[in-house]
Enzyme design. Structure first.
Site, PDB file in Angstrom:
ATOM      1  N   ASP A 116       0.818  -1.212   0.000  1.00 40.02           N
ATOM      2  CA  ASP A 116       0.000   0.000   0.000  1.00 40.02           C
ATOM      3  C   ASP A 116       0.852   1.262   0.000  1.00 40.02           C
ATOM      4  O   ASP A 116       0.409   2.309  -0.461  1.00 40.02           O
ATOM      5  CB  ASP A 116      -0.884   0.060   1.263  1.00 40.02           C
ATOM      6  CG  ASP A 116      -1.899  -1.062   1.334  1.00 40.02           C
ATOM      7  OD1 ASP A 116      -1.875  -1.940   0.458  1.00 40.02           O
ATOM      8  OD2 ASP A 116      -2.710  -1.057   2.279  1.00 40.02           O
ATOM      9  N   ASP A 204      -2.505   5.653  -3.156  1.00 41.69           N
ATOM     10  CA  ASP A 204      -1.914   4.559  -2.391  1.00 41.69           C
ATOM     11  C   ASP A 204      -1.142   3.716  -3.410  1.00 41.69           C
ATOM     12  O   ASP A 204      -1.614   3.511  -4.542  1.00 41.69           O
ATOM     13  CB  ASP A 204      -2.995   3.699  -1.734  1.00 41.69           C
ATOM     14  CG  ASP A 204      -3.570   4.323  -0.450  1.00 41.69           C
ATOM     15  OD1 ASP A 204      -3.314   5.514  -0.189  1.00 41.69           O
ATOM     16  OD2 ASP A 204      -4.283   3.598   0.277  1.00 41.69           O
ATOM     17  N   HIS A 253      -7.599  -0.064  -3.782  1.00 44.64           N
ATOM     18  CA  HIS A 253      -6.470  -0.910  -4.193  1.00 44.64           C
ATOM     19  C   HIS A 253      -6.902  -1.868  -5.305  1.00 44.64           C
ATOM     20  O   HIS A 253      -7.958  -2.488  -5.235  1.00 44.64           O
ATOM     21  CB  HIS A 253      -5.851  -1.657  -2.999  1.00 44.64           C
ATOM     22  CG  HIS A 253      -5.435  -0.703  -1.902  1.00 44.64           C
ATOM     23  ND1 HIS A 253      -5.240  -1.091  -0.606  1.00 44.64           N
ATOM     24  CD2 HIS A 253      -5.196   0.637  -1.944  1.00 44.64           C
ATOM     25  CE1 HIS A 253      -4.887  -0.027   0.125  1.00 44.64           C
ATOM     26  NE2 HIS A 253      -4.858   1.042  -0.677  1.00 44.64           N
ATOM     27  N   ASP A 255      -5.484  -4.682  -6.412  1.00 43.21           N
ATOM     28  CA  ASP A 255      -4.960  -6.046  -6.515  1.00 43.21           C
ATOM     29  C   ASP A 255      -5.895  -7.165  -6.049  1.00 43.21           C
ATOM     30  O   ASP A 255      -5.463  -8.322  -5.943  1.00 43.21           O
ATOM     31  CB  ASP A 255      -3.561  -6.152  -5.868  1.00 43.21           C
ATOM     32  CG  ASP A 255      -3.465  -5.510  -4.513  1.00 43.21           C
ATOM     33  OD1 ASP A 255      -4.473  -4.992  -4.021  1.00 43.21           O
ATOM     34  OD2 ASP A 255      -2.355  -5.520  -3.945  1.00 43.21           O
ATOM     35  N   CYS A 359      -0.685  -7.820  -1.356  1.00 48.04           N
ATOM     36  CA  CYS A 359      -0.686  -6.680  -0.399  1.00 48.04           C
ATOM     37  C   CYS A 359       0.442  -6.807   0.623  1.00 48.04           C
ATOM     38  O   CYS A 359       1.046  -5.805   1.012  1.00 48.04           O
ATOM     39  CB  CYS A 359      -1.975  -6.668   0.414  1.00 48.04           C
ATOM     40  SG  CYS A 359      -3.490  -6.614  -0.499  1.00 48.04           S
TER      41      CYS A 359
HETATM   42  N1  GLY Z   1     -10.178  -3.839  -2.582  1.00 55.50           N
HETATM   43  C1  GLY Z   1      -9.848  -4.971  -1.860  1.00 55.50           C
HETATM   44  C2  GLY Z   1     -10.906  -6.005  -1.856  1.00 55.50           C
HETATM   45  O1  GLY Z   1     -11.630  -6.300  -2.762  1.00 55.50           O
HETATM   46  O2  GLY Z   1     -11.069  -6.600  -0.887  1.00 55.50           O
END
Ligand code: GLY
Length: 377
Positions: A116, A204, A253, A255, A359
Site C-alpha cells: 500500500d 496509495d 487498491h 490487486d 498486499c
Molecule cells: N479492494 C480490496 C478487496 O476487494 O477486498
C-alpha cells in the site's frame, strides 16, 4: 566511484519493473502492534455498513497478531526456500495518537501491507502520499530498509511523493449515508463519483500495477485523478493509464480486482470487469483478460477490511510460479490449468491486517528490464 561508472551487479539492490518476473528480494509485512484506527473522513465510506469493523478501534487482539505473524513468517520462509531474500519493516508504536498542524487522530494503522505504501518502479522506491490520516506516518516503518538500500546501491532512487494535507477539503462531506442502497453506491462508483476530492494529489501504492513501460492505476477511493497525474509527471518515461472498475462498490487498491500473471495474461474479478473502452488497449496489444475463479469463502475473516476477492490477490514468484492462499482451491485449479506451478500458502489469519499475498509484500528486486509490452500503444 565517479558518476559515470555503472554499479556492479552486487551493488544493484533495487530493480523491479513488473509484477511477474523472477523475484529475488522482497519486503514482507509484520503484524506487531497493528491497530484498527478510529473513524476518520477517509475510512467511514470504505467500511461496508454491515461490516463488523464499524465502531471498532484500538489495538488488535494479541492472539490475532500472533496468528497473523505466524503466517507472515511462514510466507517469508516459503520465499526464502525459493532463494528470495526477505526483509521486514520496523513497527512503530501504532497505538499512539498522531497529529499534523491540520488534524489529529487517535492511532496509526500498522505495517502489514507494504504494497500500500511503497511503489517500486525500476531502481526507484517511492513512498506514496497515502489517503488515510492514520496511515500518514507509515512510511517511517520502511525508512530503515530504504536507507540501507540507498546506501548500498548507488543507483537506487529513494523518492517520496508530496505529503498531502488531508484536511476535510480532501474528502467529500457526507459522501455516503448509512442508508444508501447498494444500487445507488454502484451508480456513484460507475459515474466515478468517489470519496476523495481533487484538492491535492492522493494515491496509495497498491492502486498501481507495473507492466514495464506502462503503469496501470486505479482511480477510486484511495487514488484521485491528481494523484494519477502526479504519477505521470513523476515517471515521464512511462505511459500511465487510469482505469476504474464500476462493479466495485469500495474501490480501494487494484490487486483484488485486476492481476497480471505473465506477459499477455491478466485475471479480472468477474464482479468488477474492466469497461470495454478500457479493455481495448489490452486487446489491441494481444493481452488476454480472463475472469478469476470464484472465491471459496462467502465472507472475509472477522475484522477484515477486504472482500472475499482476496482469493485473487496472489504473488507471482516468477512467470510460471504463483503463491495462492491455501484454501482457495478453485483459484489454484484455474492456475494449474493455465500451466502455473502453484505454491499454496496459509494466509487467512493475516487478511484482517491489510490483505493477502500481493498486499503483504513489496518488491525490491525482480529480474528483467523495462520492456514495452504494449507496442501498439
Ligand atoms: N479492494 C480490496 C478487496 O476487494 O477486498
Amino acid at each position: 566511484m565517479t558518476g559515470s561508472e555503472s554499479p556492479t551487479a552486487s551493488q544493484k539492490i533495487v530493480n523491479s519493473w513488473n509484477e511477474w518476473d523472477t523475484l529475488r528480494h522482497v519486503i514482507v509485512g509484520v503484524a506487531d502492534g497493528c491497530c484498527i484506527p478510529p473513524s476518520e473522513p477517509a475510512s467511514e465510506p470504505k467500511i461496508p455498513t454491515d461490516s463488523d469493523m464499524r465502531g471498532m478501534h484500538g489495538p488488535r487482539p494479541a492472539e490475532t497478531v500472533e496468528k497473523a505473524n505466524a503466517q507472515l513468517d511462514n510466507l517469508a520462509r516459503v520465499l526464502e526456500e525459493r532463494g528470495v531474500k526477505v526483509d521486514r519493516p520496523t513497527p512503530l508504536n501504532f497505538s499512539q495518537a498522531i497529529a499534523t498542524p491540520d488534524w489529529e487522530t487517535g492511532s496509526m494503522f500498522g505495517c502489514m501491507p507494504p504494497r500500500d505504501v511503497i511503489l517500486t518502479v525500476g531502481n526507484e522506491m517511492l513512498e506514496a502520499t497515502m489517503s488515510y490520516r492514520s496511515r500518514w506516518f507509515e512510511y517511517l516503518c520502511y525508512r530503515p530498509l530504504l536507507k540501507a538500500y540507498y546506501e548500498q546501491d548507488p543507483n537506487m532512487r529513494h523518492e517520496a511523493a508530496p505529503k498531502p494535507r488531508l484536511t476535510d477539503a480532501s474528502y467529500k462531506k457526507d459522501y455516503l449515508s448509512d442508508d444508501i442502497t447498494m444500487e445507488e453506491r454502484l451508480r456513484m462508483v460507475a459515474a466515478k463519483d468517489f470519496l476523495t476530492t481533487e484538492e491535492e494529489p492522493l494515491f496509495d501504492a497498491a492502486d498501481v500495477l507495473r507492466f514495464g513501460r506502462d503503469l496501470v492505476v486505479q482511480h477510486g477511493f484511495t487514488t484521485n485523478l491528481k494523484g494519477i497525474d502526479w504519477l505521470s509527471r513523476h515517471f515521464p518515461n512511462h505511459r500511465v493509464h487510469a482505469v476504474d472498475f464500476p462493479g466495485d462498490a469500495y474501490p480501494i487498491h487494484i490487486d483484488a480486482t485486476f492481476t497480471p500473471l505473465r506477459p499477455g495474461l491478466i485475471l479480472n474479478n468477474p464482479e468488477r470487469r474492466l469497461p470495454d473502452e478500457q479493455r481495448a488497449f489490452f486487446h489491441r496489444n494481444d493481452w488476454e483478460i480472463i475472469d478469476a475463479a470464484r472465491p471459496m469463502h462467502n465472507s472475509p475473516p472477522p475484522l477484515c477490511y477486504s472482500s472475499v476477492w482476496l482469493s485473487m490477490n496472489i504473488l507471482m514468484v516468477d512467470p510460471k510460479t504463483v503463491c495462492v492462499e491455501e484454501t482457495e482451491t478453485a483459484q489454484m485449479e484455474q492456475f494449474d490449468k493455465l500451466g502455473f506451478e502453484v505454491l499454496p500458502v496459509p494466509f487467512r489469519d493475516a487478511y484482517p491486517f491489510g490483505g493477502a499475498l500481493h498486499c503483504a509484500t513489496t518488491d525490491v528486486y525482480r529480474d528483467g528490464d523495462c520492456e514495452d509490452y504494449f507496442p501498439k500503444g
